[in-house]
Design a protein around this motif. Sequence first.
Motif, mmCIF file in Angstrom:
data_model
loop_
_atom_site.group_PDB
_atom_site.id
_atom_site.type_symbol
_atom_site.label_atom_id
_atom_site.label_comp_id
_atom_site.label_asym_id
_atom_site.label_seq_id
_atom_site.Cartn_x
_atom_site.Cartn_y
_atom_site.Cartn_z
ATOM 1 N N PHE A 1 0.837 -1.201 0.000
ATOM 2 C CA PHE A 1 0.000 0.000 0.000
ATOM 3 C C PHE A 1 0.872 1.252 0.000
ATOM 4 O O PHE A 1 0.626 2.198 -0.765
ATOM 5 N N ILE A 2 1.907 1.273 0.827
ATOM 6 C CA ILE A 2 2.813 2.429 0.895
ATOM 7 C C ILE A 2 3.547 2.606 -0.427
ATOM 8 O O ILE A 2 3.661 3.723 -0.936
ATOM 9 N N GLU B 1 4.423 5.575 -5.378
ATOM 10 C CA GLU B 1 4.438 5.559 -6.844
ATOM 11 C C GLU B 1 3.442 6.563 -7.429
ATOM 12 O O GLU B 1 3.713 7.176 -8.457
ATOM 13 N N ALA B 2 2.312 6.749 -6.774
ATOM 14 C CA ALA B 2 1.322 7.720 -7.245
ATOM 15 C C ALA B 2 1.860 9.147 -7.159
ATOM 16 O O ALA B 2 1.407 10.031 -7.888
ATOM 17 N N PRO C 1 0.763 6.543 -21.977
ATOM 18 C CA PRO C 1 0.022 6.374 -20.724
ATOM 19 C C PRO C 1 0.135 4.941 -20.207
ATOM 20 O O PRO C 1 0.266 3.998 -20.980
ATOM 21 N N GLY C 2 0.106 4.815 -18.886
ATOM 22 C CA GLY C 2 0.088 3.488 -18.278
ATOM 23 C C GLY C 2 1.434 2.948 -17.837
ATOM 24 O O GLY C 2 1.492 1.916 -17.179
ATOM 25 N N ILE C 3 2.514 3.619 -18.176
ATOM 26 C CA ILE C 3 3.827 3.130 -17.752
ATOM 27 C C ILE C 3 4.091 3.609 -16.332
ATOM 28 O O ILE C 3 4.012 4.790 -16.034
ATOM 29 N N LYS C 4 4.371 2.650 -15.457
ATOM 30 C CA LYS C 4 4.673 2.950 -14.061
ATOM 31 C C LYS C 4 5.883 2.129 -13.640
ATOM 32 O O LYS C 4 6.246 1.160 -14.298
ATOM 33 N N LEU C 5 6.482 2.530 -12.525
ATOM 34 C CA LEU C 5 7.642 1.801 -12.007
ATOM 35 C C LEU C 5 7.262 0.424 -11.485
ATOM 36 O O LEU C 5 8.050 -0.510 -11.565
ATOM 37 N N GLY C 6 6.104 0.293 -10.894
ATOM 38 C CA GLY C 6 5.686 -0.990 -10.342
ATOM 39 C C GLY C 6 6.296 -1.276 -8.980
ATOM 40 O O GLY C 6 6.626 -2.422 -8.672
ATOM 41 N N PHE D 1 -6.849 5.890 -3.775
ATOM 42 C CA PHE D 1 -6.146 6.796 -4.694
ATOM 43 C C PHE D 1 -6.690 6.772 -6.109
ATOM 44 O O PHE D 1 -6.184 7.466 -6.966
ATOM 45 N N SER D 2 -7.667 5.951 -6.389
ATOM 46 C CA SER D 2 -8.042 5.719 -7.766
ATOM 47 C C SER D 2 -9.559 5.649 -7.887
ATOM 48 O O SER D 2 -10.274 6.368 -7.210
#
Length: 181
Positions: free
Chosen positions: A30-31, A36-37, A46-51, A84-85
């Motif tokens: 969760f943290i 990441e957010a 769009p959609g690329i994140k570190l994970g 968050f979403s």
Amino acid sequence: MRERKNSQNSNGRSSAGKIAQYGLLIALAFIFSYVEALIPLPVPVPGIKLGLANLVNVAGLYTVGAAGTLVVGLLRIVMVGFTFSNPGSMLYALAGGILSLAVMALAKKMDWFEKTGVSILGGVFHNIGQLSMAAWITGTAGVFSYLPVLLVAGVITGGVIGLLGGLVTDRIAPAVRGMRR
């Protein structure tokens, strides 16, 4: 003299230790999702994140197993989705997360790759799961035009997360063994 009962499950892990371990994994995931957010990535797709939360998936897969990691992942996705979403984003995260974990668990079980390779597969299949959900929702396969870029991103981020996840797993393994007593 009364004998004190130690509540243990079939693999020797105490109930309290198991609860603590899962709580820790859920909190970390969760943290990491929250952090990441907060990090904007300067990429045009769009959609690329570190994970970052996938660090917990890698560590969980090698410490609590696939079933436990699935529970942790599902709880994280729902908690993050409501915090968050939105419910729509949860669908994408669930599709990617479930497919990713299934492939990672299979690769680990079959001993096809080390932790980094398993994580790379997770990154790639997470993107495939999300694109599949997008194609289903929109009714068009056009979203797969993003696939080449997302595959490259999945390999890169999956590799980084796999390296870090391997280090984390090696560090927490002694503590996990201690919780089993």
